[in-house]
Design a protein around this motif. Structure first.
Motif, mmCIF file in Angstrom:
data_model
loop_
_atom_site.group_PDB
_atom_site.id
_atom_site.type_symbol
_atom_site.label_atom_id
_atom_site.label_comp_id
_atom_site.label_asym_id
_atom_site.label_seq_id
_atom_site.Cartn_x
_atom_site.Cartn_y
_atom_site.Cartn_z
ATOM 1 N N SER A 127 0.832 -1.121 -0.247
ATOM 2 C CA SER A 127 0.095 -0.044 -0.138
ATOM 3 C C SER A 127 0.918 1.316 0.078
ATOM 4 O O SER A 127 0.645 2.115 -0.658
ATOM 5 N N ALA A 128 1.814 1.071 0.706
ATOM 6 C CA ALA A 128 2.784 2.401 0.893
ATOM 7 C C ALA A 128 3.567 2.611 -0.604
ATOM 8 O O ALA A 128 3.732 3.850 -0.795
ATOM 9 N N ALA A 129 3.806 1.476 -1.152
ATOM 10 C CA ALA A 129 4.349 1.655 -2.538
ATOM 11 C C ALA A 129 3.116 2.025 -3.671
ATOM 12 O O ALA A 129 3.667 2.064 -4.860
ATOM 13 N N GLN A 130 1.856 1.990 -3.196
ATOM 14 C CA GLN A 130 0.965 2.352 -4.250
ATOM 15 C C GLN A 130 0.678 1.630 -5.362
ATOM 16 O O GLN A 130 0.626 1.713 -6.370
ATOM 17 N N LYS A 131 1.089 0.247 -4.850
ATOM 18 C CA LYS A 131 0.765 -0.844 -5.866
ATOM 19 C C LYS A 131 -0.544 -1.595 -5.955
ATOM 20 O O LYS A 131 -0.847 -2.074 -4.748
ATOM 21 N N PRO A 132 -1.155 -1.866 -7.022
ATOM 22 C CA PRO A 132 -2.266 -2.591 -7.000
ATOM 23 C C PRO A 132 -2.099 -3.872 -6.289
ATOM 24 O O PRO A 132 -1.132 -4.508 -7.006
ATOM 25 N N HIS A 133 -2.969 -4.478 -5.494
ATOM 26 C CA HIS A 133 -2.673 -5.612 -4.948
ATOM 27 C C HIS A 133 -3.811 -6.404 -4.268
ATOM 28 O O HIS A 133 -4.682 -5.822 -4.183
ATOM 29 N N LYS A 134 -3.661 -7.527 -4.159
ATOM 30 C CA LYS A 134 -4.478 -8.653 -3.524
ATOM 31 C C LYS A 134 -3.721 -9.554 -2.688
ATOM 32 O O LYS A 134 -3.141 -10.402 -3.387
ATOM 33 N N ILE A 135 -3.822 -9.523 -1.268
ATOM 34 C CA ILE A 135 -2.933 -10.389 -0.567
ATOM 35 C C ILE A 135 -3.800 -11.113 0.417
ATOM 36 O O ILE A 135 -4.939 -10.764 0.916
ATOM 37 N N SER A 136 -3.747 -12.525 0.405
ATOM 38 C CA SER A 136 -4.519 -13.421 1.375
ATOM 39 C C SER A 136 -3.415 -14.438 2.008
ATOM 40 O O SER A 136 -2.331 -14.571 1.602
ATOM 41 N N GLY A 137 -3.854 -15.253 2.888
ATOM 42 C CA GLY A 137 -3.041 -15.992 3.590
ATOM 43 C C GLY A 137 -3.528 -17.278 4.076
ATOM 44 O O GLY A 137 -4.868 -17.284 3.879
ATOM 45 N N MET A 138 -2.771 -18.282 4.204
ATOM 46 C CA MET A 138 -3.411 -19.590 4.470
ATOM 47 C C MET A 138 -2.431 -20.393 5.572
ATOM 48 O O MET A 138 -1.267 -20.387 5.200
ATOM 49 N N LEU A 139 -3.158 -20.979 6.570
ATOM 50 C CA LEU A 139 -2.409 -22.030 7.131
ATOM 51 C C LEU A 139 -2.678 -23.377 6.752
ATOM 52 O O LEU A 139 -3.770 -23.756 6.599
ATOM 53 N N LEU A 140 -1.638 -24.084 6.444
ATOM 54 C CA LEU A 140 -2.026 -25.583 5.596
ATOM 55 C C LEU A 140 -1.349 -26.613 6.575
ATOM 56 O O LEU A 140 -0.031 -26.951 6.648
ATOM 57 N N TYR A 141 -2.204 -27.273 7.251
ATOM 58 C CA TYR A 141 -2.022 -28.290 8.248
ATOM 59 C C TYR A 141 -1.735 -29.618 7.481
ATOM 60 O O TYR A 141 -2.716 -29.711 6.720
ATOM 61 N N ALA A 142 -0.979 -30.334 7.905
ATOM 62 C CA ALA A 142 -1.109 -31.830 7.696
ATOM 63 C C ALA A 142 -2.098 -32.526 8.476
ATOM 64 O O ALA A 142 -2.063 -32.375 9.554
ATOM 65 N N LYS A 143 -2.849 -33.276 7.809
ATOM 66 C CA LYS A 143 -3.995 -33.838 8.605
ATOM 67 C C LYS A 143 -3.522 -35.017 9.465
ATOM 68 O O LYS A 143 -2.772 -35.731 9.296
#
Length: 347
Positions: free
Chosen positions: A288-304
């Motif tokens: 956001s500070a760099a004023q770049k268009p973006h879409k950020i998401s996160g994921m926790l990927l557990y081993a079952k």
């Protein structure tokens, strides 16, 4: 318990050398247990290394000899009265295969011979170890695993990693005088799981995604960062050639228990959730500070695990999607592939 065949696939993605033609025969075999698989890889790997040429180094050697060479150790010779026997203690550098990397291979090979591997596998491994007949073994507890590899030793990297699994990554127990390997250590499996997922995305989706493990910068109001820990991601997926910077930050987790229990209520590990949230929000602030268009998401990927509840949730948190998913490693690999591919397609 992860099926042995899936352990092979995880290793083959984590270490691309295992996908070469030299190991094709191993991919087609069936294995009864993990140590049988590792014995096959090590035997084949040593044979492959012999064809390339076993690494030789100048190793400092001390011996009592009638033919002096190198530096004569006068003090030791006098203390042991070697000169009376017509000998002297000498110290010299010898160009030999008896170096640290080959010693690691031999130490792991001998340990596997004491474990529960098939007769054919044992014969093959013994045959391979004859190439290391003049190589010494090491004290397992004192092996230094952190090493830098140059172009002359790079081919050893995968083999030493396999040796690490044999010596440190498997839980051993002594039964009736023989060694039995029971299961993979959780910490070592966690590292293998992380590397497997990262390398899978690189190998299978590298044409569309950039898969890496970069650091996330702290969103500081000034430049003061004394004592702040580094935020290193396990995996970051980014769409290539896209006007918007679309990122998915993945934290892999390999635990005996995917959920925490507090006051008889099961929830996602709070520390894990705080961590992925911090990664996402700090990366968000940086872009956001760099004023770049973006879409950020996160994921926790557990081993079952074998728990009744497996996390499969998705939350919107302060404008970012945070998912908690479970990857079932105890199923045919094509199903594992399908799950990972669907994650890649979501970016």
């Amino acid at each position: 318990m992860i099926p042995v065949k899936n352990i092979y696939y995880m290793l083959s993605y984590a270490f691309s050398a295992l996908r070469s033609k030299g190991y094709a025969s191993i991919a087609a075999e069936d294995f009864d247990n993990a140590e049988d698989l590792l014995a096959a890889i090590l035997a084949k790997g040593i044979d492959q290394q012999v064809k390339r040429g076993l690494k030789k180094d100048y190793v400092s050697t001390r011996e009592e000899t009638r033919s002096p060479r190198g530096k004569i150790d006068i003090s030791s010779s006098i203390k042991t009265n070697s000169q009376i026997k017509g000998r002297l203690h000498c110290e010299f550098d010898e160009f030999t295969t008896n170096n640290y990397l080959n010693r690691i291979l031999k130490t792991a090979g001998i340990k596997l011979l004491k474990s529960k591997i098939s007769k054919d596998r044992s014969k093959a491994l013994k045959r391979s170890l004859t190439h290391l007949a003049n190589v010494d073994t090491l004290d397992e507890q004192k092996i230094v695993w952190s090493r830098k590899y140059d172009r002359n030793s790079r081919t050893y990297q995968m083999l030493v990693s396999v040796c690490y699994l044999v010596i440190c990554g498997l839980i051993h127990s002594e039964i009736a005088g023989s060694l039995k390997i029971e299961t993979f250590d959780e910490e070592i499996m966690s590292r293998l799981y992380e590397k497997f997922v990262l390398e899978y995305f690189k190998a299978e989706h590298g044409d569309r995604l950039t898969a890496s493990a970069p650091f996330v910068p702290w969103a500081l109001d000034d430049d003061y960062d004394n004592l702040l820990p580094a935020m290193r991601t396990d995996i970051m997926l980014e769409r290539r050639n896209h006007t918007s910077k679309d990122l998915l930050i993945i934290d892999t987790k390999y635990y005996a228990h995917a959920l925490q229990t507090r006051f008889d209520r099961q929830t996602i590990h709070s520390g894990n959730l705080y961590q992925i949230f911090a990664y996402v929000k700090n990366m968000e602030a940086s872009l956001s500070a760099a004023q770049k268009p973006h879409k950020i998401s996160g994921m926790l990927l557990y081993a079952k695990t074998d728990e009744l509840i497996s996390p499969d949730e998705s939350y919107m948190m302060s404008g970012n999607r945070i998912a908690v998913r479970t990857l079932d490693l105890n199923q045919p690999f094509e199903s594992i592939r399908f799950q990972l591919d669907s994650i890649a397609q979501s970016v």
